[in-house]
Design an enzyme around this catalytic site. Sequence first.
Site, PDB file in Angstrom:
ATOM      1  NE  ARG A  97      40.911  31.208  35.578  1.00  0.00           N
ATOM      2  CZ  ARG A  97      40.374  31.462  36.777  1.00  0.00           C
ATOM      3  NH1 ARG A  97      39.062  31.413  36.939  1.00  0.00           N
ATOM      4  NH2 ARG A  97      41.139  31.750  37.802  1.00  0.00           N
ATOM      5  CB  CYS A 125      30.759  14.738  43.650  1.00  0.00           C
ATOM      6  SG  CYS A 125      29.066  14.138  43.452  1.00  0.00           S
ATOM      7  CE1 TYR A 161      34.842  28.764  37.386  1.00  0.00           C
ATOM      8  CE2 TYR A 161      37.169  28.842  37.982  1.00  0.00           C
ATOM      9  CZ  TYR A 161      35.888  29.322  38.129  1.00  0.00           C
ATOM     10  OH  TYR A 161      35.627  30.350  38.997  1.00  0.00           O
ATOM     11  CG  HIS A 206      40.140  32.202  46.854  1.00  0.00           C
ATOM     12  ND1 HIS A 206      40.630  33.430  46.468  1.00  0.00           N
ATOM     13  CD2 HIS A 206      39.508  32.408  48.036  1.00  0.00           C
ATOM     14  CE1 HIS A 206      40.283  34.332  47.363  1.00  0.00           C
ATOM     15  NE2 HIS A 206      39.617  33.740  48.329  1.00  0.00           N
ATOM     16  CB  SER A 248      44.018  44.019  43.438  1.00  0.00           C
ATOM     17  OG  SER A 248      42.966  43.089  43.724  1.00  0.00           O
ATOM     18  CB  ALA A 280      56.248  39.009  41.496  1.00  0.00           C
ATOM     19  N   GLY A 282      51.562  40.461  44.894  1.00  0.00           N
ATOM     20  CA  GLY A 282      50.761  40.423  43.664  1.00  0.00           C
ATOM     21  C   GLY A 282      49.278  40.258  43.901  1.00  0.00           C
ATOM     22  CD  GLN A 322      44.002  36.729  47.411  1.00  0.00           C
ATOM     23  OE1 GLN A 322      42.902  37.285  47.374  1.00  0.00           O
ATOM     24  NE2 GLN A 322      45.130  37.415  47.274  1.00  0.00           N
ATOM     25  CG  ASN A 323      47.397  33.080  42.444  1.00  0.00           C
ATOM     26  OD1 ASN A 323      46.603  34.024  42.465  1.00  0.00           O
ATOM     27  ND2 ASN A 323      48.708  33.257  42.461  1.00  0.00           N
TER      28      ASN A 323
HETATM   29  C1  BV8 Z   1      33.304  35.251  51.700  1.00  0.00           C
HETATM   30  C2  BV8 Z   1      38.403  31.812  42.776  1.00  0.00           C
HETATM   31  C3  BV8 Z   1      32.219  34.842  53.804  1.00  0.00           C
HETATM   32  C4  BV8 Z   1      37.619  32.021  41.550  1.00  0.00           C
HETATM   33  C5  BV8 Z   1      38.142  33.946  43.843  1.00  0.00           C
HETATM   34  C6  BV8 Z   1      28.301  40.145  48.588  1.00  0.00           C
HETATM   35  C7  BV8 Z   1      27.906  38.826  48.714  1.00  0.00           C
HETATM   36  C8  BV8 Z   1      28.771  37.829  49.167  1.00  0.00           C
HETATM   37  C9  BV8 Z   1      30.070  38.151  49.478  1.00  0.00           C
HETATM   38  C10 BV8 Z   1      30.473  39.458  49.310  1.00  0.00           C
HETATM   39  C11 BV8 Z   1      29.627  40.460  48.896  1.00  0.00           C
HETATM   40  N1  BV8 Z   1      30.307  41.640  48.852  1.00  0.00           N
HETATM   41  C12 BV8 Z   1      31.581  41.415  49.233  1.00  0.00           C
HETATM   42  C13 BV8 Z   1      31.683  40.106  49.522  1.00  0.00           C
HETATM   43  C14 BV8 Z   1      32.855  39.399  49.934  1.00  0.00           C
HETATM   44  C15 BV8 Z   1      33.462  38.832  48.664  1.00  0.00           C
HETATM   45  C16 BV8 Z   1      34.295  39.933  48.027  1.00  0.00           C
HETATM   46  O1  BV8 Z   1      35.330  40.277  48.581  1.00  0.00           O
HETATM   47  N2  BV8 Z   1      33.829  40.474  46.879  1.00  0.00           N
HETATM   48  C17 BV8 Z   1      34.584  41.493  46.184  1.00  0.00           C
HETATM   49  C18 BV8 Z   1      34.179  41.491  44.702  1.00  0.00           C
HETATM   50  C19 BV8 Z   1      34.290  42.862  46.815  1.00  0.00           C
HETATM   51  N3  BV8 Z   1      34.257  37.709  49.070  1.00  0.00           N
HETATM   52  C20 BV8 Z   1      33.735  36.472  49.043  1.00  0.00           C
HETATM   53  O2  BV8 Z   1      32.646  36.191  48.593  1.00  0.00           O
HETATM   54  C21 BV8 Z   1      34.604  35.405  49.673  1.00  0.00           C
HETATM   55  N4  BV8 Z   1      33.844  34.656  50.619  1.00  0.00           N
HETATM   56  O3  BV8 Z   1      33.360  36.438  51.926  1.00  0.00           O
HETATM   57  O4  BV8 Z   1      32.659  34.327  52.538  1.00  0.00           O
HETATM   58  C22 BV8 Z   1      33.319  34.666  54.789  1.00  0.00           C
HETATM   59  C23 BV8 Z   1      34.129  35.754  55.129  1.00  0.00           C
HETATM   60  C24 BV8 Z   1      35.138  35.565  56.057  1.00  0.00           C
HETATM   61  C25 BV8 Z   1      35.344  34.324  56.638  1.00  0.00           C
HETATM   62  C26 BV8 Z   1      34.535  33.258  56.272  1.00  0.00           C
HETATM   63  C27 BV8 Z   1      33.514  33.417  55.341  1.00  0.00           C
HETATM   64  C28 BV8 Z   1      35.091  34.421  48.634  1.00  0.00           C
HETATM   65  C29 BV8 Z   1      35.965  35.158  47.639  1.00  0.00           C
HETATM   66  C30 BV8 Z   1      36.639  34.127  46.734  1.00  0.00           C
HETATM   67  C31 BV8 Z   1      36.247  34.377  45.296  1.00  0.00           C
HETATM   68  N5  BV8 Z   1      37.066  33.525  44.449  1.00  0.00           N
HETATM   69  N6  BV8 Z   1      38.920  33.109  43.159  1.00  0.00           N
HETATM   70  C32 BV8 Z   1      38.521  31.961  40.354  1.00  0.00           C
HETATM   71  O5  BV8 Z   1      39.753  32.096  40.496  1.00  0.00           O
HETATM   72  O6  BV8 Z   1      37.944  31.768  39.277  1.00  0.00           O
HETATM   73  S1  BV8 Z   1      38.602  35.560  43.963  1.00  0.00           S
HETATM   74  C33 BV8 Z   1      39.771  35.956  42.776  1.00  0.00           C
HETATM   75  O7  BV8 Z   1      39.940  37.374  42.746  1.00  0.00           O
HETATM   76  C34 BV8 Z   1      41.146  35.504  43.144  1.00  0.00           C
HETATM   77  O8  BV8 Z   1      41.190  34.232  43.699  1.00  0.00           O
HETATM   78  C35 BV8 Z   1      41.634  36.549  44.109  1.00  0.00           C
HETATM   79  O9  BV8 Z   1      41.333  36.181  45.420  1.00  0.00           O
HETATM   80  C36 BV8 Z   1      40.741  37.715  43.827  1.00  0.00           C
HETATM   81  C37 BV8 Z   1      41.542  38.985  43.624  1.00  0.00           C
HETATM   82  O10 BV8 Z   1      42.457  38.711  42.710  1.00  0.00           O
HETATM   83  P1  BV8 Z   1      44.023  39.059  42.944  1.00  0.00           P
HETATM   84  O11 BV8 Z   1      44.691  37.773  43.196  1.00  0.00           O
HETATM   85  O12 BV8 Z   1      44.255  40.145  43.924  1.00  0.00           O
HETATM   86  O13 BV8 Z   1      44.305  39.545  41.487  1.00  0.00           O
HETATM   87  P2  BV8 Z   1      43.941  40.947  40.868  1.00  0.00           P
HETATM   88  O14 BV8 Z   1      43.900  40.752  39.399  1.00  0.00           O
HETATM   89  O15 BV8 Z   1      42.785  41.558  41.575  1.00  0.00           O
HETATM   90  O16 BV8 Z   1      45.225  41.803  41.248  1.00  0.00           O
HETATM   91  C38 BV8 Z   1      46.490  41.421  40.756  1.00  0.00           C
HETATM   92  C39 BV8 Z   1      47.508  42.288  41.474  1.00  0.00           C
HETATM   93  O17 BV8 Z   1      48.817  41.899  41.045  1.00  0.00           O
HETATM   94  C40 BV8 Z   1      47.351  43.752  41.186  1.00  0.00           C
HETATM   95  O18 BV8 Z   1      47.518  44.482  42.389  1.00  0.00           O
HETATM   96  C41 BV8 Z   1      48.521  44.063  40.222  1.00  0.00           C
HETATM   97  O19 BV8 Z   1      49.014  45.379  40.401  1.00  0.00           O
HETATM   98  C42 BV8 Z   1      49.546  43.051  40.678  1.00  0.00           C
HETATM   99  N7  BV8 Z   1      50.491  42.605  39.643  1.00  0.00           N
HETATM  100  C43 BV8 Z   1      50.219  42.361  38.324  1.00  0.00           C
HETATM  101  N8  BV8 Z   1      51.356  41.949  37.713  1.00  0.00           N
HETATM  102  C44 BV8 Z   1      52.340  41.915  38.668  1.00  0.00           C
HETATM  103  C45 BV8 Z   1      51.786  42.339  39.897  1.00  0.00           C
HETATM  104  N9  BV8 Z   1      52.515  42.415  41.028  1.00  0.00           N
HETATM  105  C46 BV8 Z   1      53.824  42.086  40.952  1.00  0.00           C
HETATM  106  N10 BV8 Z   1      54.421  41.668  39.815  1.00  0.00           N
HETATM  107  C47 BV8 Z   1      53.717  41.580  38.657  1.00  0.00           C
HETATM  108  N11 BV8 Z   1      54.323  41.176  37.545  1.00  0.00           N
END
Ligand code: BV8
Length: 236
Positions: A59, A117, A56, A109, A178, A220, A176, A91-92
């Site tokens: 970043r 704390c 972190y 997020h 996935s 975007a 933007g 989500q950013n």
């Molecule tokens: C939750 C902060 C319950 C961190 C992030 C097992 C155990 C526990 C939970 C789970 C489990 N299995 C599944 C889950 C749920 C889990 C989950 O989804 N896991 C995934 C791996 C399957 N989720 C959670 O744990 C969440 N909490 O479920 O709690 C609950 C549920 C409902 C209601 C209440 C409670 C918490 C998830 C949060 C995690 N923290 N971020 C940090 O930033 O360091 S997630 C992190 O990745 C990001 O914040 C973002 O959310 C996520 C995905 O990233 P994206 O933003 O989509 O980026 P990505 O790189 O994936 O894609 C980029 C896109 O942009 C692509 O499509 C690309 O084509 C496009 N792009 C690129 N360039 C361009 C473009 N588009 C346009 N123009 C461009 N130039």
Amino acid sequence: MSNASTIVILTGAGISAESGVATFRAADGLWEGHRIEDVAAPEGFARNPALVHQFYNLRRGGLKTVQPNAAHEALARLQRDFPGEVVLITQNVDDLHERGGSSSVIHMHGELHKVRCTACTVVREWETDLDETMACEGCHTVGTLRPDIVWFGEVPYEMDTIESALTRAKLFVAIGTSGHVYPAAGFVRIAQMSGAVTVEVNNAETEVSFAFNKRMTGPATEQVPKLVDWMLSGKS
Ligand code: BV8
């Protein structure tokens, strides 16, 4: 789109990509050989706080070297000029929406510029490096400060506000992202069930493209200003 309408926008790492901020999936979900899910998780922090602080700190420090782009600025223009309600959810964890002129942003997020704390729960602005030797200014406990970021397995922020906005939405736009991470990836279905028109802006197909009524393919910085012009034109 009348002035009684609600537009809900969800952004992901792709909106900041052209500003030079790395996305998650582009690195195949890896950061310096660590799975994001391991570094961005409470278990990872408990196991190796120094590694997670480094993740972190790098970043947070990187934010000083990047600027908002035309997509961030177009959304700020929409928030300023649209007569109805615009709910901007990101989500950013970067601050590029705010620096691009957006007033209210829901950081579901968390944010790089905040630390929390775990002893007294106070959240405060934080611009520099953080490590486990530092003490909380409030309760003076050492080693209890963590990034105010929602990790995997933790509950995202402002879910009630988000779900209420999705049920009011006339238009839902995902930019933007996935569609890999829940609950954000499921917002399109809630909006759809509430009767919203759904639009996906991305430069590639995603895991949830099938769920959208309309897709705008391309970077975007090109697609979002066009979409905002259309939303402000009053054409439905
Ligand atoms: C939750 C902060 C319950 C961190 C992030 C097992 C155990 C526990 C939970 C789970 C489990 N299995 C599944 C889950 C749920 C889990 C989950 O989804 N896991 C995934 C791996 C399957 N989720 C959670 O744990 C969440 N909490 O479920 O709690 C609950 C549920 C409902 C209601 C209440 C409670 C918490 C998830 C949060 C995690 N923290 N971020 C940090 O930033 O360091 S997630 C992190 O990745 C990001 O914040 C973002 O959310 C996520 C995905 O990233 P994206 O933003 O989509 O980026 P990505 O790189 O994936 O894609 C980029 C896109 O942009 C692509 O499509 C690309 O084509 C496009 N792009 C690129 N360039 C361009 C473009 N588009 C346009 N123009 C461009 N130039």
